[in-house]
Design an enzyme around this catalytic site. Structure first.
Site, PDB file in Angstrom:
ATOM      1  N   ALA A 158       0.814  -1.217   0.000  1.00  0.00           N
ATOM      2  CA  ALA A 158       0.000   0.000   0.000  1.00  0.00           C
ATOM      3  C   ALA A 158       0.846   1.265   0.000  1.00  0.00           C
ATOM      4  O   ALA A 158       0.347   2.351  -0.273  1.00  0.00           O
ATOM      5  CB  ALA A 158      -0.935   0.002   1.209  1.00  0.00           C
ATOM      6  N   ARG A 210      10.269   8.384  -0.649  1.00  0.00           N
ATOM      7  CA  ARG A 210      11.679   8.665  -0.948  1.00  0.00           C
ATOM      8  C   ARG A 210      12.087   8.242  -2.365  1.00  0.00           C
ATOM      9  O   ARG A 210      13.134   8.609  -2.865  1.00  0.00           O
ATOM     10  CB  ARG A 210      12.585   7.960   0.074  1.00  0.00           C
ATOM     11  N   ASP A 254       7.998  -4.747  -1.214  1.00  0.00           N
ATOM     12  CA  ASP A 254       9.168  -4.006  -1.677  1.00  0.00           C
ATOM     13  C   ASP A 254      10.470  -4.684  -1.276  1.00  0.00           C
ATOM     14  O   ASP A 254      11.514  -4.056  -1.229  1.00  0.00           O
ATOM     15  CB  ASP A 254       9.137  -2.568  -1.134  1.00  0.00           C
ATOM     16  N   ASN A 298      14.062   1.642  -0.649  1.00  0.00           N
ATOM     17  CA  ASN A 298      13.330   2.825  -0.203  1.00  0.00           C
ATOM     18  C   ASN A 298      13.637   4.027  -1.077  1.00  0.00           C
ATOM     19  O   ASN A 298      12.897   4.994  -1.076  1.00  0.00           O
ATOM     20  CB  ASN A 298      13.672   3.145   1.254  1.00  0.00           C
ATOM     21  N   LYS A 308       8.812  -5.466 -39.684  1.00  0.00           N
ATOM     22  CA  LYS A 308       7.676  -5.425 -38.751  1.00  0.00           C
ATOM     23  C   LYS A 308       6.589  -6.394 -39.182  1.00  0.00           C
ATOM     24  O   LYS A 308       6.197  -6.385 -40.355  1.00  0.00           O
ATOM     25  CB  LYS A 308       7.086  -4.016 -38.695  1.00  0.00           C
TER      26      LYS A 308
HETATM   27  C1  UD1 Z   1       9.129  -2.816   8.524  1.00  0.00           C
HETATM   28  C2  UD1 Z   1       9.180  -3.436   9.926  1.00  0.00           C
HETATM   29  C3  UD1 Z   1      10.635  -3.582  10.347  1.00  0.00           C
HETATM   30  C4  UD1 Z   1      11.403  -4.390   9.328  1.00  0.00           C
HETATM   31  C5  UD1 Z   1      11.249  -3.772   7.943  1.00  0.00           C
HETATM   32  C6  UD1 Z   1      11.856  -4.673   6.901  1.00  0.00           C
HETATM   33  C7  UD1 Z   1       7.162  -2.662  11.044  1.00  0.00           C
HETATM   34  C8  UD1 Z   1       6.611  -1.742  12.071  1.00  0.00           C
HETATM   35  N1  UD1 Z   1       8.469  -2.600  10.856  1.00  0.00           N
HETATM   36  O1  UD1 Z   1       9.655  -1.506   8.666  1.00  0.00           O
HETATM   37  O2  UD1 Z   1      10.708  -4.206  11.620  1.00  0.00           O
HETATM   38  O3  UD1 Z   1      12.768  -4.454   9.684  1.00  0.00           O
HETATM   39  O4  UD1 Z   1       9.874  -3.615   7.622  1.00  0.00           O
HETATM   40  O5  UD1 Z   1      11.855  -4.028   5.658  1.00  0.00           O
HETATM   41  O6  UD1 Z   1       6.436  -3.432  10.466  1.00  0.00           O
HETATM   42  N2  UD1 Z   1       2.964  -0.925   4.124  1.00  0.00           N
HETATM   43  C9  UD1 Z   1       1.635  -0.889   3.865  1.00  0.00           C
HETATM   44  N3  UD1 Z   1       0.834  -0.091   4.627  1.00  0.00           N
HETATM   45  C10 UD1 Z   1       1.307   0.671   5.635  1.00  0.00           C
HETATM   46  C11 UD1 Z   1       2.700   0.622   5.890  1.00  0.00           C
HETATM   47  C12 UD1 Z   1       3.503  -0.191   5.131  1.00  0.00           C
HETATM   48  O7  UD1 Z   1       1.137  -1.561   2.966  1.00  0.00           O
HETATM   49  O8  UD1 Z   1       0.515   1.346   6.263  1.00  0.00           O
HETATM   50  C13 UD1 Z   1       3.810  -1.793   3.283  1.00  0.00           C
HETATM   51  C14 UD1 Z   1       4.823  -0.995   2.493  1.00  0.00           C
HETATM   52  O9  UD1 Z   1       4.298  -0.668   1.214  1.00  0.00           O
HETATM   53  C15 UD1 Z   1       5.971  -1.998   2.391  1.00  0.00           C
HETATM   54  C16 UD1 Z   1       5.857  -2.819   3.657  1.00  0.00           C
HETATM   55  O10 UD1 Z   1       4.551  -2.635   4.134  1.00  0.00           O
HETATM   56  O11 UD1 Z   1       5.813  -2.843   1.270  1.00  0.00           O
HETATM   57  C17 UD1 Z   1       6.869  -2.397   4.725  1.00  0.00           C
HETATM   58  O12 UD1 Z   1       6.583  -1.074   5.076  1.00  0.00           O
HETATM   59  P1  UD1 Z   1       7.706  -0.019   5.448  1.00  0.00           P
HETATM   60  O13 UD1 Z   1       7.066   1.265   5.745  1.00  0.00           O
HETATM   61  O14 UD1 Z   1       8.774  -0.027   4.421  1.00  0.00           O
HETATM   62  O15 UD1 Z   1       8.219  -0.673   6.807  1.00  0.00           O
HETATM   63  P2  UD1 Z   1       9.541  -0.328   7.558  1.00  0.00           P
HETATM   64  O16 UD1 Z   1       9.353   0.930   8.319  1.00  0.00           O
HETATM   65  O17 UD1 Z   1      10.671  -0.405   6.634  1.00  0.00           O
HETATM   66 CA    CA Z   2      10.935  -0.662   4.295  1.00  0.00          CA
END
Ligand code: UD1
Ligand code: CA
Length: 451
Positions: free
Chosen positions: A11, A16, A104, A228, A351
């Site tokens: 989502a 960044r 991701d 990221n 083509k």
């Molecule tokens: C998260 C973990 C962290 C871990 C890291 C690994 C949590 C609180 N933390 O952190 O412990 O080391 O992943 O990469 O879970 N996403 C949603 N909806 C949201 C938020 C995120 O769909 O509301 C999805 C993002 O698109 C992404 C994934 O969840 O694909 C991870 O989200 P991200 O915000 O990157 O998590 P991190 O802060 O990196």
């Molecule tokens: Ca992440």
């Protein structure tokens, strides 16, 4: 019936990345990151998948296979909140186990998924977190263990100085027993430094209910890697590309240098083929053995058989048989078939056409919407005139024809077997077999005109 399912978190906007695309659609080796994650699920025999989409959800849904279900997370309030949005999916799969994956993190692999599942089932865990040890754990959630085992996960922004020293980190992927997950999922709150609902908070909540939790340490630290930023994405490309090329080395493919060489993960190449610098092979491309591809070439979704020389040219969604020589500077556009022994020379565009065995199209020629037979010779500068501004039509050029230099073949038109066109002709009527067509005005000499 397998009772394994997967939820892929997709989502996020990826602020960044500074992209108009949702982050999970950013590509590693020309494949959206979310498709890497989906492929890992399929390879681990998990085919019941739900993607949680949010930012520009319709763009993500457009590229998903039909059998993947979706849940919408309108506002991104954290990973725990994202999983809450998949409540219906969880309830449908309440008797099984679900793996939650980050859309991701493209290098999560099926072996890690499977091994973590085996541990999860053997130990009858409510949660099995997939972790890895990193030299530099900065930015990731840290795995906090006590003498009983896994205690909790603490995010970088919430961690104490001592916790920041922990180098075992959360991959963001977890196996959950679905029933136990639903017991605690909606108890997660947002009382943390980011005001988000953290999925890892399910660990402490499950422990409080007397459930078992554990961490599976993957021996492939790349499973952690996510993108990221654009810089991260470029690094992921380099890692993935090197891994793909290493496989080709093992299969006997020769690379003189890796400069500018990029190869999609699904591409197949036969042994003894040489890939020269600045060559990009994309999609479902298959190349046989004994070929020389490049330099400065691009082949996409095409099949090339054996002993083909493909020099400084581009080819899309087409088939090239054995012993063909192509280039330099040739453009083969979709839906073309180039049969054995053909030579296509410089500045030749093909083509939606078939070019028959041993036909030569050596210079400055456009062959579009045409069926060309065997042993045909095209002079320099031939054009199939396939478009009248409204409709397209086909040209047929039969075996052993000889098309003179600078001939226009105005479609629909046919040149019969051994047909011959005089240089500079504009052919608008069929040329019978073995006949010569001359369609140009006769030369007049005005003597003394320029004295
Ligand atoms: C998260 C973990 C962290 C871990 C890291 C690994 C949590 C609180 N933390 O952190 O412990 O080391 O992943 O990469 O879970 N996403 C949603 N909806 C949201 C938020 C995120 O769909 O509301 C999805 C993002 O698109 C992404 C994934 O969840 O694909 C991870 O989200 P991200 O915000 O990157 O998590 P991190 O802060 O990196
Ligand atoms: Ca992440």
């Amino acid at each position: 019936m397998s009772n394994k399912s997967a939820i892929i978190l997709a989502a996020g906007k990826g602020t960044r990345m500074k992209s108009d695309l949702p982050k999970v659609l950013c590509e590693v080796l020309f494949k959206p990151m979310i498709n890497w994650v989906i492929d890992a699920c399929h390879n681990a025999d998990i085919n019941n998948i739900c993607a949680v989409t949010g930012y520009k959800s319709e763009l993500v849904e457009n590229i998903l296979e039909d059998n993947i279900s979706t849940a919408i997370q309108k506002e991104q309030k954290g990973t725990g909140h994202a999983v809450m949005m998949a409540k219906n999916f969880l309830e449908k799969n309440i008797d099984g186990d679900v793996i939650v994956l980050c859309g991701d993190a493209p290098f999560m692999d099926s072996t890690t998924i499977q091994n973590a599942y085996d541990m999860h089932k053997k130990q009858n865990n409510a949660i099995t977190v997939i972790t890895a040890r990193l030299d530099d754990p900065t930015g990731y959630g840290r795995i906090v263990r006590n003498r009983y085992g896994l205690e909790r996960i603490v995010e970088q922004k919430d961690a104490s100085n001592n916790e920041l020293l922990i180098n075992e980190v959360n991959s963001g992927a977890y196996w959950f027993n679905v029933k136990y997950l639903l017991e605690v999922l909606f108890d997660i709150d947002d009382s943390n430094s980011q005001g988000e609902y953290y999925l890892p908070d399910t660990i402490a909540l499950s422990l409080a209910k007397g459930r078992k939790v554990n961490a599976y340490i993957s021996d492939n630290p790349d499973v952690i890697l996510g993108a990221n930023s654009r810089r991260d994405l470029c690094n992921l490309n380099a890692i993935a590309n090197r891994r793909v090329i290493d496989n080709h080395f093992d299969n006997g493919v020769e690379f003189v240098s890796l400069d500018g060489v990029l190869i999609s993960p699904e591409v197949k190449i036969g042994k003894g083929t040489v890939i020269l610098p600045s060559t990009i092979l994309k999609g479902t491309t298959e190349i046989g053995s004994g070929c020389s591809i490049g330099p400065n070439s691009l082949v996409q979704n095409s099949k090339i058989e054996n002993n083909v020389v493909f020099n400084a040219s581009q080819c899309y969604n087409s088939f090239i048989a054995s012993n063909v020589t192509i280039g330099p500077f040739c453009h083969i556009r979709p839906n073309s078939t180039i049969k054995e022994g053909v030579h296509l020379g410089d500045f030749v565009e093909i083509k939606n056409s078939v070019v028959g065995e041993n036909t030569h199209v050596s210079h400055l020629t456009y062959v579009g919407d045409s069926d060309v037979g065997k042993n045909v010779n095209f002079g320099c500068g031939v054009v199939t005139v396939n478009y009248n501004g409204k409709t397209k039509a086909r040209c047929t050029i039969e075996d052993d024809a000889f098309i003179g230099c600078n001939t226009n073949l105005v479609a629909p038109v046919k040149v019969g077997k051994r047909g011959y066109t005089a240089a500079g002709s504009t052919i608008t009527e069929d040329v019978p077999d073995a006949s010569l067509a001359i369609a140009r005005s006769r030369q007049i000499n005005k003597e003394g005109y320029n004295k």
